[in-house]
Design a protein around this motif. Structure first.
Motif, mmCIF file in Angstrom:
data_model
loop_
_atom_site.group_PDB
_atom_site.id
_atom_site.type_symbol
_atom_site.label_atom_id
_atom_site.label_comp_id
_atom_site.label_asym_id
_atom_site.label_seq_id
_atom_site.Cartn_x
_atom_site.Cartn_y
_atom_site.Cartn_z
ATOM 1 N N GLY A 276 0.782 -1.225 0.000
ATOM 2 C CA GLY A 276 0.000 0.000 0.000
ATOM 3 C C GLY A 276 0.816 1.279 0.000
ATOM 4 O O GLY A 276 0.242 2.372 0.067
ATOM 5 N N ILE A 277 2.128 1.168 -0.094
ATOM 6 C CA ILE A 277 2.990 2.359 -0.079
ATOM 7 C C ILE A 277 3.623 2.520 -1.458
ATOM 8 O O ILE A 277 4.189 1.574 -2.010
ATOM 9 C CB ILE A 277 4.093 2.232 0.990
ATOM 10 N N THR A 278 3.510 3.713 -2.023
ATOM 11 C CA THR A 278 4.099 3.973 -3.335
ATOM 12 C C THR A 278 5.617 3.842 -3.263
ATOM 13 O O THR A 278 6.266 4.422 -2.380
ATOM 14 C CB THR A 278 3.738 5.393 -3.806
ATOM 15 N N VAL A 279 6.164 3.087 -4.194
ATOM 16 C CA VAL A 279 7.603 2.825 -4.183
ATOM 17 C C VAL A 279 8.407 4.121 -4.258
ATOM 18 O O VAL A 279 9.426 4.275 -3.583
ATOM 19 C CB VAL A 279 7.971 1.884 -5.358
ATOM 20 N N LEU A 280 7.937 5.057 -5.059
ATOM 21 C CA LEU A 280 8.694 6.299 -5.251
ATOM 22 C C LEU A 280 8.650 7.232 -4.043
ATOM 23 O O LEU A 280 9.297 8.282 -4.048
ATOM 24 C CB LEU A 280 8.201 7.031 -6.498
ATOM 25 N N SER A 281 7.883 6.885 -3.028
ATOM 26 C CA SER A 281 7.892 7.695 -1.807
ATOM 27 C C SER A 281 8.943 7.219 -0.816
ATOM 28 O O SER A 281 9.138 7.832 0.236
ATOM 29 C CB SER A 281 6.505 7.648 -1.135
ATOM 30 N N ASN A 282 9.626 6.141 -1.157
ATOM 31 C CA ASN A 282 10.633 5.566 -0.270
ATOM 32 C C ASN A 282 11.962 6.285 -0.479
ATOM 33 O O ASN A 282 12.503 6.293 -1.588
ATOM 34 C CB ASN A 282 10.784 4.069 -0.574
ATOM 35 N N PRO A 283 12.531 6.904 0.559
ATOM 36 C CA PRO A 283 13.794 7.638 0.411
ATOM 37 C C PRO A 283 14.932 6.753 -0.118
ATOM 38 O O PRO A 283 15.785 7.220 -0.879
ATOM 39 C CB PRO A 283 14.099 8.145 1.825
ATOM 40 N N SER A 284 14.948 5.491 0.296
ATOM 41 C CA SER A 284 16.007 4.600 -0.167
ATOM 42 C C SER A 284 15.911 4.381 -1.682
ATOM 43 O O SER A 284 16.931 4.370 -2.382
ATOM 44 C CB SER A 284 15.913 3.252 0.555
ATOM 45 N N THR A 285 14.674 4.246 -2.153
ATOM 46 C CA THR A 285 14.478 4.076 -3.597
ATOM 47 C C THR A 285 14.930 5.321 -4.352
ATOM 48 O O THR A 285 15.613 5.233 -5.374
ATOM 49 C CB THR A 285 13.003 3.793 -3.906
ATOM 50 N N LEU A 286 14.551 6.484 -3.856
ATOM 51 C CA LEU A 286 14.931 7.732 -4.508
ATOM 52 C C LEU A 286 16.457 7.906 -4.520
ATOM 53 O O LEU A 286 17.031 8.393 -5.505
ATOM 54 C CB LEU A 286 14.277 8.917 -3.796
ATOM 55 N N ARG A 287 17.104 7.493 -3.423
ATOM 56 C CA ARG A 287 18.560 7.592 -3.377
ATOM 57 C C ARG A 287 19.194 6.699 -4.443
ATOM 58 O O ARG A 287 20.116 7.126 -5.157
ATOM 59 C CB ARG A 287 19.075 7.199 -1.994
ATOM 60 N N ARG A 288 18.693 5.467 -4.573
ATOM 61 C CA ARG A 288 19.276 4.544 -5.555
ATOM 62 C C ARG A 288 19.033 5.028 -6.986
ATOM 63 O O ARG A 288 19.911 4.949 -7.843
ATOM 64 C CB ARG A 288 18.689 3.143 -5.349
ATOM 65 N N LEU A 289 17.846 5.564 -7.236
ATOM 66 C CA LEU A 289 17.568 6.128 -8.556
ATOM 67 C C LEU A 289 18.476 7.325 -8.834
ATOM 68 O O LEU A 289 18.996 7.495 -9.943
ATOM 69 C CB LEU A 289 16.097 6.537 -8.661
ATOM 70 N N GLY A 290 18.657 8.156 -7.795
ATOM 71 C CA GLY A 290 19.506 9.329 -7.959
ATOM 72 C C GLY A 290 20.949 8.969 -8.222
ATOM 73 O O GLY A 290 21.630 9.617 -9.034
ATOM 74 N N GLU A 291 21.433 7.917 -7.566
ATOM 75 C CA GLU A 291 22.814 7.485 -7.789
ATOM 76 C C GLU A 291 23.024 7.049 -9.235
ATOM 77 O O GLU A 291 24.041 7.382 -9.859
ATOM 78 C CB GLU A 291 23.159 6.341 -6.832
#
Length: 385
Positions: A276-291
Motif C-alpha cells: 500500500g505504499i508507493t515505491v517512489l515515496s521511499n527515500p532509499s528508492t529515490l537515493r538509488r535512482l539518484g545514484e
C-alpha cells in the motif's frame, strides 16, 4: 569540450526528425524492442532498414558514394541522440555497418564495395562476423580456424561461437589462420564467405533470456575462392583492428540509451505500490535512482570527452574504453534495481528480459577486463602488462 551546434547541424537534425516523424511507426518500434526475434518482426525491421537506406538515413557516417551522407562528427552526434530518443531500432546489420563496412571500404576491391555495401545497408543481405572461438574470445590472435590454400581456393576448417545473427546471415566476414608458423598476430587472414557454401553448419545458441540472437558456426572443408580475401594475405589482424569507423559519435548511444531506460523505470514505478505504499515515496528508492542518474550524467561527460577528442585530434580510445565499462556496469545496476523494485514475481516483461540480458554487457563489445587494461595504459599512463 565544445558541443555548440552550428546551423547546418541543426538543419541536419531537423531534416532527420521530420523524416522520422513521418515514417517511424509503433510496429517498427515494437519490433525493435526484441531485435526482431520473431520472423514477422524480423521482416518488419528488414523492410524498415530498406526504407531508411533508400531515404539516405541508413548509414549517415558513410561516404556519399556508398550510400551515406558523409556526416560530420557533430551531425553523427545529433543523429545518435535523436534516433535513440525516438527509439529507432538499430539496424539489423549494425555490426556490418559499423565494423565490417569500414574494412570493405578500406581493403575491398571496387567490385566488392559496389556489390556488398548497398545491399548491407538495406538489409537485403544479413552479415555476421566470424571472430570469437571457444578458446579465442577477447584474445582474437589465438584463433585456430584454419584456411589452407588448395589451387584457386582456400579450404576452411574450424568453429566460431557467439556469432551475432549467424543463423540468419547471408555473408560472413571470417577471420582464419593461414600461416601457423609465424607470431600469432601475423598469420591471420580475413575472408568474405558466402554462408550458403557447402560444409557450413550453423546452430543457434539460446541465451539466459530465452533469445537466440547468437549462433555457433562450424566449417567443414568449406571451399572459399582466393578472390574472397579482404585485405592482404596474412594481414587479417590489420583488417580486424581497422578503426576507419566512420561512426565516430556512436558513443552518444550509450548515455542516451540509459537515460531512456531510467525514464521508463520511473514511469513504471509511478503507480507501483508495496504493502500500500508507493515505491517512489521511499527515500532509499529515490537515493538509488539518484545514484544511477548521476552515473549516467558522468557517462555522458565521458562520451562527450571521447567525441571532443575526435573533434580536436586527441586520443579518443582511452576515454571511449572507460565509457564502455561505465555504461556496462551502470546498465547492469539499472536492470537489477528495476527487478528489485518491481519484485521477483514479475516473470515476464521488459525488465525481466533486461535483468537477464544485462549480464552480457560487461562482455559484449569488449570485456571490462580488456577495457580496464586500455584505460590503465591510455588514460593513467601505466606500463603495458
Amino acid at each position: 569540450m565544445d558541443f555548440s551546434y552550428p546551423p547546418e547541424v541543426e538543419q541536419f537534425r531537423k531534416e532527420l526528425l521530420d523524416w522520422l516523424s513521418a515514417n517511424l511507426t509503433e510496429d517498427v518500434v515494437s519490433a525493435g524492442r526484441t531485435r526482431g526475434r520473431e520472423p514477422h518482426a524480423f521482416e518488419i525491421l528488414r523492410q524498415w532498414d530498406a526504407a531508411v537506406a533508400d531515404a539516405g538515413w541508413g548509414a549517415v557516417s558513410w561516404p556519399r558514394e556508398y550510400g551515406g551522407r558523409g556526416a560530420t562528427v557533430l551531425e553523427q552526434l545529433a543523429y545518435a541522440e535523436e534516433t535513440t530518443r525516438m527509439r529507432v531500432p538499430v539496424p539489423l546489420n549494425v555490426i556490418g555497418i559499423n565494423n565490417i563496412a569500414p574494412a570493405i571500404m578500406q581493403y575491398g576491391t571496387e567490385a566488392q564495395r559496389r556489390e556488398f555495401l548497398p545491399r548491407m545497408v538495406r538489409a537485403d543481405d544479413i552479415w555476421c562476423q566470424g571472430m570469437s572461438e571457444p578458446d579465442a574470445g577477447s584474445d582474437l590472435a589465438s584463433l585456430r580456424t584454419r584456411a589452407t590454400r588448395d589451387g584457386n581456393d582456400f579450404v576452411v576448417n574450424g568453429q566460431k561461437i557467439w556469432t551475432s545473427l549467424g543463423h540468419r546471415a547471408d555473408w560472413c566476414q571470417l577471420y582464419v589462420r593461414t600461416e601457423p608458423d609465424v607470431p600469432k598476430h601475423k598469420g591471420i587472414t580475413c575472408l568474405i564467405v558466402d554462408m550458403a557454401s557447402p560444409g557450413i553448419e550453423v546452430r543457434p545458441l539460446v541465451t539466459l533470456n530465452g533469445a537466440a540472437d547468437f549462433a555457433e558456426v562450424f566449417f567443414n572443408d568449406v571451399r572459399v575462392s582466393a578472390d574472397a580475401v579482404l585485405g592482404p594475405l596474412n594481414g587479417g589482424w590489420q583488417v580486424a583492428t581497422t578503426t576507419l569507423s566512420h561512426e565516430r559519435a556512436g558513443a552518444a548511444r550509450l548515455y542516451a540509451q540509459l537515460q531512456l531506460q531510467l525514464q521508463d523505470l520511473v514511469t513504471d514505478l509511478a503507480e507501483h505500490e508495496v504493502h500500500g505504499i508507493t515505491v517512489l515515496s521511499n527515500p532509499s528508492t529515490l537515493r538509488r535512482l539518484g545514484e544511477i542518474a548521476v552515473r549516467i550524467d558522468y557517462l555522458e561527460l565521458l562520451c562527450k570527452r571521447s567525441i571532443s577528442a575526435t573533434l580536436h585530434g586527441g586520443d579518443a580510445l582511452g576515454s571511449a574504453s572507460l565509457a564502455k565499462s561505465v555504461w556496462a556496469e551502470a546498465g547492469q545496476d539499472l536492470a537489477s534495481l528495476a527487478y528489485d523494485l518491481l519484485g521477483p514475481g514479475q516473470t515476464t516483461g521488459r525488465w525481466t528480459d533486461q535483468r537477464l540480458s544485462s549480464r552480457s554487457l560487461t562482455i559484449a563489445g569488449g570485456t571490462t577486463q580488456i577495457n580496464k587494461g586500455i584505460t590503465a595504459v591510455r588514460v593513467l599512463g601505466l606500463p603495458r602488462p
